[in-house]
Design an enzyme around this catalytic site. Structure first.
Site, PDB file in Angstrom:
ATOM      1  N   ASN A  91     -26.264  -1.700  19.030  1.00 14.64           N
ATOM      2  CA  ASN A  91     -27.584  -2.093  19.484  1.00 14.64           C
ATOM      3  C   ASN A  91     -28.566  -0.970  19.177  1.00 14.64           C
ATOM      4  O   ASN A  91     -28.160   0.180  18.996  1.00 14.64           O
ATOM      5  CB  ASN A  91     -27.575  -2.381  20.992  1.00 14.64           C
ATOM      6  N   HIS A  92     -29.841  -1.303  19.096  1.00 15.45           N
ATOM      7  CA  HIS A  92     -30.844  -0.268  18.859  1.00 15.45           C
ATOM      8  C   HIS A  92     -31.084   0.526  20.133  1.00 15.45           C
ATOM      9  O   HIS A  92     -31.098  -0.020  21.240  1.00 15.45           O
ATOM     10  CB  HIS A  92     -32.156  -0.887  18.388  1.00 15.45           C
ATOM     11  N   GLY A  93     -31.260   1.835  19.969  1.00 15.54           N
ATOM     12  CA  GLY A  93     -31.647   2.671  21.094  1.00 15.54           C
ATOM     13  C   GLY A  93     -33.121   2.519  21.394  1.00 15.54           C
ATOM     14  O   GLY A  93     -33.888   1.988  20.591  1.00 15.54           O
TER      15      GLY A  93
END
Length: 226
Positions: free
Chosen positions: A116-118
């Site tokens: 997932n994107h931070g």
């Protein structure tokens, strides 16, 4: 109709099996495996292992890495066990490690990912921040309901039921039922008492029991008619 017969021929011959050229691109495709046609996006095949007799529905995406042609190292990234059934339209998107056990069944449109994107930097758009990986493990015998989302870092034990539409992250024990957004345990199996809610039920106090006893009896159908 000729159109229907032609489509059936295309569908049947478009399936990916161990004996097809597309099947031989996989790191491992066990005997009896069938990936339905039309497929979703499938790439990174050398890092995808699928066990014997697993069936994958149509429009299913199974990917390893960001795109085709990458070297992802010596170990498999996506491992799907034996005798699984992956529902149509599902997505299994692996970058580090997704392990799905044997006899795992999913409904349609399930999404499983280990990345997932931070969003640590508030000044940078989330989609431009460096992604975060955390491996996913789904134990033997699990059932994932339609539309469930399995997020990075999830660990499901054996025979876990995931309700449709649940958003799952974290660790969940064997023989539990999880539901909600975010998903929580709503039932669990105790070998001594059987299936029960996750926390002990609170018994009714004496005053409540007495009040219930004083309620008038519920009339039967004949009494209501009269």
């Amino acid at each position: 109709m000729a159109l229907h017969r032609g489509w059936e021929w295309i569908r049947r011959h478009g399936e990916i099996t161990p004996s097809t050229p597309a099947g031989r691109r996989f790191g491992h495709l066990g005997k009896g495996v069938c990936i339905g046609f039309p497929t979703g996006a499938i790439f990174g095949e050398p890092w995808i292992h699928i066990g014997d007799d697993t069936l994958v529905g149509v429009h299913v995406t199974i990917s390893a890495g960001f795109g085709p042609g990458l070297d992802l190292g010596p170990d498999p990234v996506v491992k799907i066990g034996k005798a699984c059934s992956i529902g149509r339209g599902s997505h299994i998107v692996g970058h580090q490690s997704i392990e799905i056990g044997d006899d795992v069944f999913t409904g349609p449109y399930v999404y499983i990912t280990d990345q997932n994107h931070g969003y640590a930097d508030p000044d940078v758009p989330v989609g431009r921040q460096w992604p975060v990986n955390d491996s996913v493990v789904i134990g033997d015998g699990c059932w994932l309901g339609a539309g469930a989302i399995i997020l990075p870092g999830t660990r499901l034990g054996r025979n876990v039921v995931v309700a449709g539409g649940a958003v799952v992250r974290g660790e969940f024990p064997d023989h539990s039922v999880i539901a909600g957004v975010p998903a929580k345990v709503v039932r669990r199996y105790d070998p001594e008492t059987g299936w029960r809610p996750p926390f002990p039920e609170t018994p009714l106090d004496e005053a409540t029991l007495a009040a219930l006893a004083d309620l008038p009896p519920i009339p039967g159908p004949g009494e209501l008619a009269s």
